[in-house]
Structures are given as structure tokens and as C-alpha cells.
Design a protein around this motif. Structure first.
Motif, PDB file in Angstrom:
ATOM      1  N   UNK A  82      11.016   6.981  -2.277  1.00 44.55           N
ATOM      2  CA  UNK A  82       9.582   6.727  -2.299  1.00 44.55           C
ATOM      3  C   UNK A  82       9.336   5.469  -1.467  1.00 44.55           C
ATOM      4  N   UNK A  83       8.293   5.528  -0.643  1.00 43.01           N
ATOM      5  CA  UNK A  83       7.953   4.411   0.234  1.00 43.01           C
ATOM      6  C   UNK A  83       6.735   3.708  -0.351  1.00 43.01           C
ATOM      7  N   UNK A  84       6.883   2.432  -0.681  1.00 46.44           N
ATOM      8  CA  UNK A  84       5.765   1.687  -1.257  1.00 46.44           C
ATOM      9  C   UNK A  84       4.619   1.624  -0.238  1.00 46.44           C
ATOM     10  N   UNK A  85       3.406   2.007  -0.659  1.00 47.95           N
ATOM     11  CA  UNK A  85       2.291   2.031   0.288  1.00 47.95           C
ATOM     12  C   UNK A  85       1.809   0.643   0.714  1.00 47.95           C
ATOM     13  N   UNK A  86       2.227  -0.411   0.025  1.00 46.88           N
ATOM     14  CA  UNK A  86       1.741  -1.750   0.393  1.00 46.88           C
ATOM     15  C   UNK A  86       2.520  -2.360   1.552  1.00 46.88           C
TER      16      UNK A  86
END
Ligand code: FES
Length: 106
Positions: free
Chosen positions: A61-65
């Protein structure tokens, strides 16, 4: 030992989907990754951002921030700027329901 908590009927949770749930005030997100279920706490260890809306690439999962990556199977960091793992919670299928348990405080 913490109790198992029902999240969703498995029939409503096909491969490629994700569910948000609240476990006694703790936000979690559960992924169906090709028929395997993986639950993580919905908090990035870098700066507290939510992860549930992040892009999923394989098992990461890629952190959107700021773009940190975590392995949803284990919570391990896969790329900075995060350096600490996130919480990974056990899952199971019971009587047709997906269930999750938060046993970190046992
Ligand atoms: S809050 Fe997730 S990478 Fe910064």
C-alpha cells in the motif's frame, strides 16, 4: 485474548476490494488480495496519515500523503519516508464472515 470481530460477509468482499472498519475506535482497513485477507491499522507510521485510500501495488500500500510503502501482509516498511512498521492484524473466515482480531494489547 481479544475477541474476533465480524467485519463483513465474505460474499460481499471479492478479490481486489478493501473494507474500512472500526475496532473499538481503531480504524483498520482490510484487503482481499487474490482471496487472502490482510488487515492493517489505517495509520501511516510516518506522519499519521490514513492509508485506506492509498494505491495498492501488488502487496504494497502506498501512503497517499508522502509515498511511504508498507507490505499489507505484515505491516513492514517497504519504502521511506516511513521507517517503522504499521500494525498488522490477524484475520479469519468464520461462518461466512470475515473476522479480525486486535490482540496487540493482550
Ligand atoms: S504520512 Fe504516510 S508517508 Fe507521510
Amino acid at each position: 485474548m481479544a475477541d474476533w470481530r465480524r467485519v463483513a460477509p465474505v460474499a460481499e468482499f471479492p478479490p481486489g476490494t478493501r473494507w474500512l472498519a472500526d475496532l473499538d475506535g481503531v480504524g483498520i482497513v482490510i484487503f482481499n488480495l487474490d482471496g487472502d485477507y490482510h488487515a492493517i491499522e489505517d495509520v501511516c507510521s510516518h506522519d499519521g496519515g490514513e492509508l485506506a485510500s492509498g494505491r495498492l501495488e501488488g502487496c504494497q500500500i502506498v501512503c497517499p500523503r508522502h509515498g511511504a510503502r508498507f507490505d499489507i501482509r505484515t505491516g513492514a516498511v517497504a519504502a521511506p519516508p516511513a521507517y517503522e512498521a504499521i500494525a498488522s492484524l490477524p484475520t479469519r473466515i468464520h461462518e461466512g464472515w470475515l473476522e479480525v482480531r486486535d490482540d496487540r494489547w493482550d
